[in-house]
Design a protein around this motif. Structure first.
Motif: not given
Length: 125
Positions: A82-111
């Motif tokens: 849910q994206m509220n108060s959107l700004k022009p700088e939020d313009t982008a292609v948004y990607y969803c991703a899934a991490a199958s392993r637990t205990g990962l740093r979910l803020w990192l793309g390689h997880s």
């Protein structure tokens, strides 16, 4: 791996809202950590938000904190942004991703080991 399909992108004026959805295939969705990333033209992909498999933990980039909310419905195999108060700088292609392993740093793309095809979000000023 799971197959991920994003939807809900579009064109919105600054200050408006959008809700992105990411539908996942597979019976083990509830065990996956899920994340949203975005990539603007000419920029590197960046972390937006993530949620643990139990939804007990959520993570946000500073740039979207308090404006965006990530959630999941394991019964529907779907994660939302849910994206509220959107700004022009939020313009982008948004990607969803899934991490199958637990205990990962979910803020990192390689997880993550599965990615969707992306959905365009455009915020006009």
């Amino acid at each position: 791996q799971v197959q991920l399909v994003e939807s809900g992108g579009g064109l919105v004026q600054a200050g408006g809202s959008l809700r992105l959805s990411c539908a996942a295939s597979g019976r083990t969705f509830s065990s996956y950590g899920m994340g949203w990333f975005r990539q603007a033209p000419g920029k590197e992909r960046e972390f937006v938000a993530a949620i643990s498999w139990s939804a007990g933990s959520t993570y946000y980039a500073d740039s979207v904190n308090w404006r965006f909310t990530i959630s999941r419905d394991n019964a529907k195999n779907t994660v939302y942004l849910q994206m509220n108060s959107l700004k022009p700088e939020d313009t982008a292609v948004y990607y969803c991703a899934a991490a199958s392993r637990t205990g990962l740093r979910l803020w990192l793309g390689h997880s993550y080991d599965s990615w969707g095809q992306g959905t365009q979000v455009t915020v006009s000023s």
